[in-house]
Design an enzyme around this catalytic site. Structure first.
Site, PDB file in Angstrom:
ATOM      1  N   ARG A   8      54.840  42.969  42.423  1.00 53.94           N
ATOM      2  CA  ARG A   8      54.492  43.465  40.914  1.00 53.94           C
ATOM      3  C   ARG A   8      53.588  44.546  40.617  1.00 53.94           C
ATOM      4  O   ARG A   8      52.942  44.801  41.718  1.00 53.94           O
ATOM      5  CB  ARG A   8      54.206  42.210  40.129  1.00 53.94           C
ATOM      6  CG  ARG A   8      55.083  41.017  40.294  1.00 53.94           C
ATOM      7  CD  ARG A   8      54.552  39.684  39.635  1.00 53.94           C
ATOM      8  NE  ARG A   8      54.275  40.256  38.202  1.00 53.94           N
ATOM      9  CZ  ARG A   8      55.032  39.856  37.014  1.00 53.94           C
ATOM     10  NH1 ARG A   8      56.285  39.740  37.260  1.00 53.94           N
ATOM     11  NH2 ARG A   8      54.685  40.217  35.933  1.00 53.94           N
TER      12      ARG A   8
ATOM     13  N   TYR B 223      49.182  48.994  42.373  1.00 50.76           N
ATOM     14  CA  TYR B 223      48.871  48.419  43.833  1.00 50.76           C
ATOM     15  C   TYR B 223      49.989  48.964  44.983  1.00 50.76           C
ATOM     16  O   TYR B 223      49.405  48.217  45.869  1.00 50.76           O
ATOM     17  CB  TYR B 223      48.545  46.878  43.525  1.00 50.76           C
ATOM     18  CG  TYR B 223      47.484  46.529  42.646  1.00 50.76           C
ATOM     19  CD1 TYR B 223      46.370  46.712  42.980  1.00 50.76           C
ATOM     20  CD2 TYR B 223      47.852  45.651  41.677  1.00 50.76           C
ATOM     21  CE1 TYR B 223      45.052  46.602  41.920  1.00 50.76           C
ATOM     22  CE2 TYR B 223      46.762  45.348  40.702  1.00 50.76           C
ATOM     23  CZ  TYR B 223      45.626  45.539  40.835  1.00 50.76           C
ATOM     24  OH  TYR B 223      44.396  45.215  39.893  1.00 50.76           O
TER      25      TYR B 223
ATOM     26  N   ASN C 278      38.607  42.118  50.277  1.00 48.29           N
ATOM     27  CA  ASN C 278      38.943  42.219  49.083  1.00 48.29           C
ATOM     28  C   ASN C 278      38.977  41.009  48.307  1.00 48.29           C
ATOM     29  O   ASN C 278      39.918  40.328  48.443  1.00 48.29           O
ATOM     30  CB  ASN C 278      40.356  42.786  49.291  1.00 48.29           C
ATOM     31  CG  ASN C 278      40.736  43.508  48.053  1.00 48.29           C
ATOM     32  OD1 ASN C 278      40.186  43.204  46.781  1.00 48.29           O
ATOM     33  ND2 ASN C 278      41.993  44.224  47.909  1.00 48.29           N
TER      34      ASN C 278
ATOM     35  N   ALA D 106      39.715  39.718  41.804  1.00 45.06           N
ATOM     36  CA  ALA D 106      39.129  39.796  40.536  1.00 45.06           C
ATOM     37  C   ALA D 106      37.705  39.125  40.676  1.00 45.06           C
ATOM     38  O   ALA D 106      36.636  39.064  39.969  1.00 45.06           O
ATOM     39  CB  ALA D 106      39.871  39.113  39.304  1.00 45.06           C
TER      40      ALA D 106
ATOM     41  N   GLU E  23      33.088  45.503  51.643  1.00 45.53           N
ATOM     42  CA  GLU E  23      33.845  45.277  50.391  1.00 45.53           C
ATOM     43  C   GLU E  23      34.936  46.408  50.415  1.00 45.53           C
ATOM     44  O   GLU E  23      34.638  47.383  50.439  1.00 45.53           O
ATOM     45  CB  GLU E  23      32.954  45.332  49.181  1.00 45.53           C
ATOM     46  CG  GLU E  23      33.875  45.381  47.807  1.00 45.53           C
ATOM     47  CD  GLU E  23      33.036  45.309  46.599  1.00 45.53           C
ATOM     48  OE1 GLU E  23      31.475  45.398  46.870  1.00 45.53           O
ATOM     49  OE2 GLU E  23      33.156  45.416  45.573  1.00 45.53           O
TER      50      GLU E  23
ATOM     51  N   HIS F  71      38.610  47.771  47.974  1.00 49.63           N
ATOM     52  CA  HIS F  71      39.882  47.582  47.143  1.00 49.63           C
ATOM     53  C   HIS F  71      40.595  48.535  47.359  1.00 49.63           C
ATOM     54  O   HIS F  71      40.514  49.666  47.705  1.00 49.63           O
ATOM     55  CB  HIS F  71      38.984  47.628  45.745  1.00 49.63           C
ATOM     56  CG  HIS F  71      37.834  46.796  45.571  1.00 49.63           C
ATOM     57  ND1 HIS F  71      38.169  45.561  45.280  1.00 49.63           N
ATOM     58  CD2 HIS F  71      36.506  46.864  45.497  1.00 49.63           C
ATOM     59  CE1 HIS F  71      36.890  44.839  45.063  1.00 49.63           C
ATOM     60  NE2 HIS F  71      35.798  45.714  45.268  1.00 49.63           N
TER      61      HIS F  71
ATOM     62  N   ARG G 181      38.524  52.344  36.522  1.00 51.35           N
ATOM     63  CA  ARG G 181      39.696  51.416  35.680  1.00 51.35           C
ATOM     64  C   ARG G 181      38.689  50.874  34.590  1.00 51.35           C
ATOM     65  O   ARG G 181      37.692  51.446  34.009  1.00 51.35           O
ATOM     66  CB  ARG G 181      39.949  50.322  36.757  1.00 51.35           C
ATOM     67  CG  ARG G 181      40.851  51.049  37.604  1.00 51.35           C
ATOM     68  CD  ARG G 181      41.420  50.041  38.649  1.00 51.35           C
ATOM     69  NE  ARG G 181      42.469  49.217  37.947  1.00 51.35           N
ATOM     70  CZ  ARG G 181      43.032  48.107  38.254  1.00 51.35           C
ATOM     71  NH1 ARG G 181      42.742  47.600  39.544  1.00 51.35           N
ATOM     72  NH2 ARG G 181      43.713  47.232  37.439  1.00 51.35           N
TER      73      ARG G 181
HETATM   74  O1  CA2 Z   1      41.837  47.190  43.703  1.00 59.48           O
HETATM   75  C1  CA2 Z   1      41.757  46.010  44.161  1.00 59.48           C
HETATM   76  O2  CA2 Z   1      41.966  45.959  45.379  1.00 59.48           O
HETATM   77  C2  CA2 Z   1      41.099  44.653  43.504  1.00 59.48           C
HETATM   78  O3  CA2 Z   1      40.724  44.100  44.228  1.00 59.48           O
HETATM   79  C3  CA2 Z   1      42.405  44.121  43.026  1.00 59.48           C
HETATM   80  C4  CA2 Z   1      42.188  42.957  42.087  1.00 59.48           C
HETATM   81  C5  CA2 Z   1      41.612  43.553  40.854  1.00 59.48           C
HETATM   82  O4  CA2 Z   1      41.263  42.326  40.132  1.00 59.48           O
HETATM   83  C6  CA2 Z   1      40.175  44.174  41.366  1.00 59.48           C
HETATM   84  O5  CA2 Z   1      39.610  44.618  40.113  1.00 59.48           O
HETATM   85  C7  CA2 Z   1      40.591  45.446  42.296  1.00 59.48           C
HETATM   86  C8  CA2 Z   1      43.536  42.447  41.592  1.00 59.48           C
HETATM   87  C9  CA2 Z   1      44.894  41.948  42.684  1.00 59.48           C
HETATM   88  C10 CA2 Z   1      45.898  41.565  41.960  1.00 59.48           C
HETATM   89  O6  CA2 Z   1      46.923  42.008  42.918  1.00 59.48           O
HETATM   90  C11 CA2 Z   1      48.253  42.057  42.106  1.00 59.48           C
HETATM   91  C12 CA2 Z   1      49.313  42.633  43.159  1.00 59.48           C
HETATM   92  C13 CA2 Z   1      50.563  42.754  42.419  1.00 59.48           C
HETATM   93  C14 CA2 Z   1      50.628  42.267  41.355  1.00 59.48           C
HETATM   94  C15 CA2 Z   1      49.605  41.761  40.656  1.00 59.48           C
HETATM   95  C16 CA2 Z   1      48.454  41.485  41.044  1.00 59.48           C
END
Ligand code: CA2
Length: 144
Positions: free
Chosen positions: A17, A22, A73, A76, A97, A99, A106
């Site tokens: 998704r 991502y 990673n 959230a 850390e 990301h 963002r």
């Molecule tokens: O950019 C990153 O790696 C984050 O750690 C990703 C987190 C976000 O909350 C951080 O602010 C930054 C979110 C991961 C969620 O991954 C998804 C992947 C596919 C569909 C929905 C969510």
């Protein structure tokens, strides 16, 4: 040398998704790429993922005496978790850390990291390469 890659909430959805944010690569694909690069450097890697904050704390505790470094990673929980921050500082395991996205470019609520101050450093915004850069940073930190 062993490096533990820890992945927080929703990262199990990677590649399924929100590809615009991502990417299309799954966490399993990333694990294969990281392990390929790690084995070329003679480094052992373990990948773990959890959607639960407490389980992530337990994974960090469980790495004591086993992993030389953690590449984390925290998803959230990065922005909210004092428990993860305390686990990193409490165990003293050098932690990097990472990301996928540039959290500083963002929403404002993503600009703050609760774990940054207890990590060796932060890598953000390079997509899947953030994981490979995290591996390289872990190798550098351990001097191997
Ligand atoms: O950019 C990153 O790696 C984050 O750690 C990703 C987190 C976000 O909350 C951080 O602010 C930054 C979110 C991961 C969620 O991954 C998804 C992947 C596919 C569909 C929905 C969510």
């Amino acid at each position: 040398m062993k490096v533990l890659f820890l992945n927080g909430p929703n990262l199990n959805l990677l590649g399924t998704r929100e590809p615009g944010v991502y990417g299309k690569t799954t966490l399993a694909d990333i694990e294969v790429m990281v392990k390929e690069q790690a084995s070329a450097s003679g480094v052992e890697v373990e990948f773990l993922q959890s959607n639960s904050e407490g389980e992530l704390v337990s994974f960090i505790h469980g790495a004591r005496g086993k992993a030389n470094c953690i590449v984390f990673n925290a998803g959230a929980y990065t922005h909210t978790s004092i428990a993860l921050r305390d686990a990193i500082s409490g165990t003293g395991i050098p932690t990097i850390e990472i990301h996928l996205s540039n959290i500083h470019a963002r929403e404002e609520f993503r600009h703050k990291s609760m774990i940054a101050a207890v990590c060796v450093g932060q890598i953000a915004g390079f997509g899947v390469s953030s994981y490979l850069l995290g591996l390289q940073a872990a190798i550098n930190v351990n001097g191997k």
